[in-house]
Design a protein around this motif. Sequence first.
Motif, mmCIF file in Angstrom:
data_model
loop_
_atom_site.group_PDB
_atom_site.id
_atom_site.type_symbol
_atom_site.label_atom_id
_atom_site.label_comp_id
_atom_site.label_asym_id
_atom_site.label_seq_id
_atom_site.Cartn_x
_atom_site.Cartn_y
_atom_site.Cartn_z
ATOM 1 N N SER A 168 0.850 -1.195 0.000
ATOM 2 C CA SER A 168 0.000 0.000 0.000
ATOM 3 C C SER A 168 0.885 1.243 0.000
ATOM 4 C CB SER A 168 -0.898 0.005 1.240
ATOM 5 O OG SER A 168 -0.138 0.317 2.384
ATOM 6 N N CYS A 169 0.278 2.393 -0.137
ATOM 7 C CA CYS A 169 1.022 3.661 -0.115
ATOM 8 C C CYS A 169 0.923 4.322 1.255
ATOM 9 C CB CYS A 169 0.469 4.599 -1.183
ATOM 10 S SG CYS A 169 0.620 3.951 -2.848
ATOM 11 N N ASN A 170 0.550 3.585 2.286
ATOM 12 C CA ASN A 170 0.255 4.171 3.589
ATOM 13 C C ASN A 170 1.425 4.190 4.558
ATOM 14 O OD1 ASN A 170 -2.386 4.568 2.718
ATOM 15 N ND2 ASN A 170 -2.983 2.527 3.366
ATOM 16 N N CYS A 171 2.454 3.382 4.339
ATOM 17 C CA CYS A 171 3.615 3.356 5.228
ATOM 18 C C CYS A 171 4.605 4.409 4.728
ATOM 19 C CB CYS A 171 4.253 1.974 5.242
ATOM 20 S SG CYS A 171 5.723 1.872 6.291
ATOM 21 N N ILE A 172 4.617 5.555 5.401
ATOM 22 C CA ILE A 172 5.422 6.698 4.954
ATOM 23 C C ILE A 172 6.732 6.743 5.743
ATOM 24 C CG2 ILE A 172 5.491 9.202 4.649
ATOM 25 C CD1 ILE A 172 3.357 7.752 2.940
#
Length: 178
Positions: free
Chosen positions: A116-120
Amino acid sequence: MIEKFKDYFVGTFDNYSQSFSRPLLFSPVHLIHKQISENWFYGEQQNIFKLKPYRQFVIEVIESEDKIVTKNYKIDNDKHYHLRNMDSIFDSLVYTENCDRIFTLENEVFTSEMTSCNCIVDWKGQQTYVENSSILSEDIYRIYDKGFSVETNEYVWGSQHGHYVFVRSDKEPLLITP
């Protein structure tokens, strides 16, 4: 299941065979996971040609239904470098939101994937999101981490040539009491 995961997870690993046979593609990395409490682990990743680790972290391991969830925490790297000041490590943990990994067990091998693109993650001042896949067995730990720009989706950091293949070099179930 959690005891098997912890047994596989704890120890010292390296990818020297991989890095020395393909030095242009893989850096030589030393990885340790030390148990610091019942389901808590301290970790370090270090390029062997550098003086300090490039990554230090604490992981909490939780069994949930038929899965293992690993929760990642940031620590004060200078204060806790190479197992220093473990008595105060829980005082300054910062949970890394959206970066949990969920491992499943099949045929004595744990696997996880995060796409996902959620772990920044901040990488040298640039906001990136993480893609990760991991395969953990009794003596091998394969890790594929990549970071992509939040703004452009372009590759920024991590392996471009597949999993880093870490082989257990020491199975040291060290328990450090905080």
